[in-house]
Design a protein around this motif. Structure first.
Motif, PDB file in Angstrom:
ATOM      1  N   PRO A 137      46.281  36.169  36.801  1.00 29.22           N
ATOM      2  CA  PRO A 137      46.643  34.801  36.385  1.00 29.22           C
ATOM      3  C   PRO A 137      48.097  34.754  35.945  1.00 29.22           C
ATOM      4  O   PRO A 137      48.551  35.599  35.179  1.00 29.22           O
ATOM      5  CB  PRO A 137      45.696  34.530  35.206  1.00 29.22           C
ATOM      6  CG  PRO A 137      45.460  35.893  34.618  1.00 29.22           C
ATOM      7  CD  PRO A 137      45.469  36.862  35.772  1.00 29.22           C
TER       8      PRO A 137
ATOM      9  N   ASN B 291      48.909  28.484  33.430  1.00 33.41           N
ATOM     10  CA  ASN B 291      47.865  27.477  33.323  1.00 33.41           C
ATOM     11  C   ASN B 291      48.501  26.121  33.049  1.00 33.41           C
ATOM     12  O   ASN B 291      49.490  26.030  32.322  1.00 33.41           O
ATOM     13  CB  ASN B 291      46.883  27.847  32.208  1.00 33.41           C
ATOM     14  CG  ASN B 291      45.825  26.792  31.978  1.00 33.41           C
ATOM     15  OD1 ASN B 291      45.967  25.938  31.115  1.00 33.41           O
ATOM     16  ND2 ASN B 291      44.764  26.834  32.774  1.00 33.41           N
TER      17      ASN B 291
ATOM     18  N   GLN C  33      43.934  32.648  26.276  1.00 31.12           N
ATOM     19  CA  GLN C  33      44.343  31.492  27.064  1.00 31.12           C
ATOM     20  C   GLN C  33      43.260  30.416  27.042  1.00 31.12           C
ATOM     21  O   GLN C  33      43.546  29.227  26.900  1.00 31.12           O
ATOM     22  CB  GLN C  33      44.636  31.906  28.509  1.00 31.12           C
ATOM     23  CG  GLN C  33      46.004  32.521  28.710  1.00 31.12           C
ATOM     24  CD  GLN C  33      47.073  31.486  29.014  1.00 31.12           C
ATOM     25  OE1 GLN C  33      46.831  30.511  29.708  1.00 31.12           O
ATOM     26  NE2 GLN C  33      48.267  31.706  28.486  1.00 31.12           N
TER      27      GLN C  33
ATOM     28  N   GLN D 125      43.370  26.590  25.638  1.00 31.97           N
ATOM     29  CA  GLN D 125      43.014  25.448  26.476  1.00 31.97           C
ATOM     30  C   GLN D 125      41.913  24.587  25.852  1.00 31.97           C
ATOM     31  O   GLN D 125      41.717  23.443  26.265  1.00 31.97           O
ATOM     32  CB  GLN D 125      42.560  25.955  27.856  1.00 31.97           C
ATOM     33  CG  GLN D 125      43.666  26.608  28.664  1.00 31.97           C
ATOM     34  CD  GLN D 125      43.138  27.513  29.760  1.00 31.97           C
ATOM     35  OE1 GLN D 125      42.031  27.311  30.274  1.00 31.97           O
ATOM     36  NE2 GLN D 125      43.919  28.518  30.141  1.00 31.97           N
TER      37      GLN D 125
ATOM     38  N   THR E 299      44.540  27.008  36.761  1.00 31.88           N
ATOM     39  CA  THR E 299      45.242  28.267  36.574  1.00 31.88           C
ATOM     40  C   THR E 299      45.753  28.740  37.925  1.00 31.88           C
ATOM     41  O   THR E 299      45.022  28.712  38.921  1.00 31.88           O
ATOM     42  CB  THR E 299      44.331  29.340  35.958  1.00 31.88           C
ATOM     43  OG1 THR E 299      43.961  28.933  34.634  1.00 31.88           O
ATOM     44  CG2 THR E 299      45.051  30.677  35.865  1.00 31.88           C
TER      45      THR E 299
END
Length: 332
Positions: free
Chosen positions: A112, A115, A166, A170, A233
């Motif tokens: 990743p 985002n 993360q 979020q 993402t």
């Protein structure tokens, strides 16, 4: 021709900095124009041209791929978008993915990068400086977090919630609904789900995908609990080898510039001169160096275009240190 640096040529001294900026821009445009006739291909450009010719015309459907986490991780879903039949090797952390690719344990790694709600995954940018690799493809994955718990756990019972940092970011507003609960970060959202499933407690929950609930036998208390309705993402697929597949129109790079006024501006002015769209610019501190920064760029330019080659031929002139991260297509 009057000297543009002479203050007497300006209506007042307040305009001096603006005129100097205009002059520098003209110089950068002129340098780019001259480069069409004077620059020879650098070693990097020769390697890029060779990769364009030698890379297979079709992205592989199956491959050995390294991902961080455990089954049910969002990286696994990203792999499914990139490959029809990925053979996934799960790593404990992000560095394990880079190391697996670097050591040849896996041909590809999926990680990743950023985002849409929580921003960039800073650890990935730091590891990019450490390892040699190339981005060969990227994919944008919609991410919906669910609140998962054991079958005998109710929402009112929850005293601790596990997830990746993360995912926690979020779901920041949603988590305010649990003022008495401890929020604990762990390596991966799927790992959080597995921890809850293996725990002997009935007051814990995890923020993870609904798929994790099915894999680990957890109850879905609430779904799509992230703060933003459009939560995406972006994952990158990396390889030890430079692979440039047909249609590649995005390029990523990292560079440093000298500590002089206008150094970064000169880089941006050259992109402008080439009519190249810069859609991401981010800086990260360089490990073990005080107040020294690496700039990360994402640009749009067809890898077969003349302006792309001209840009890559000028990188040594524009930067102090330069790292080409690859040219690729993004799957949406």
């Amino acid at each position: 021709m009057k000297n543009i640096n002479n203050k007497s040529t300006f209506a007042n001294e307040d305009m001096e900095s603006y005129n100097r900026l205009l002059y520098n821009t003209i110089v950068e445009l002129e340098k780019d124009h001259e480069s069409k006739f004077t620059l020879e291909d650098t070693a990097l450009v020769k390697k890029i041209k060779a990769a364009r010719e030698e890379t297979p015309k079709v992205f592989p459907e199956t491959a050995q791929v390294a991902c961080q986490g455990v089954p049910g991780a969002y990286a696994q879903q990203a792999c499914g978008r990139l490959f029809r039949d990925p053979q996934i090797m799960y790593m404990k952390n992000f560095e394990g993915v880079f190391a697996a690719v670097d050591q040849g344990l896996c041909h590809y790694g999926v990680l990743p990068l950023e985002n849409s709600t929580a921003g960039s995954v800073n650890k990935i940018y730091d590891l990019m400086m450490k390892y040699d690799f190339y981005i060969v493809r990227s994919v944008r994955l919609r991410v919906d977090h669910s609140l998962l718990a054991k079958t005998d756990t109710e929402r009112k019972d929850i005293r601790e919630i596990f997830s990746h940092e993360q995912a926690i970011s979020q779901c920041e507003d949603y988590l305010k609904q649990f003022p008495a609960a401890k929020i604990t970060a762990c390596e991966n959202t799927a790992e959080a789900a597995r921890m809850v499933a293996d725990s002997d407690r009935n007051d814990v929950a995890a923020l993870a995908s609904g798929e994790c609930g099915q894999i680990y036998g957890l109850k879905l208390l609430e779904e799509a609990v992230q703060d933003g309705n459009r939560n995406y993402t972006r994952f990158i697929c990396i390889s030890k080898d430079m692979e440039i597949y047909p249609g590649a129109d995005k390029t990523s790079m990292m560079l440093t510039v000298t500590h002089k006024p206008g150094s970064l501006f000169n880089v941006l002015a050259r992109f402008y001169a080439l009519d190249i769209n810069l859609f991401k610019l981010e800086s990260r501190p360089i490990p073990d160096k005080d107040f020294d920064f690496m700039f990360y760029f994402d640009v749009e330019a067809n890898v077969y275009s003349d302006k792309f080659i001209r840009m890559m031929n000028q990188t040594d002139e524009l930067s102090r240190d330069f790292k080409y991260l690859g040219s690729y297509i993004e799957v949406i």
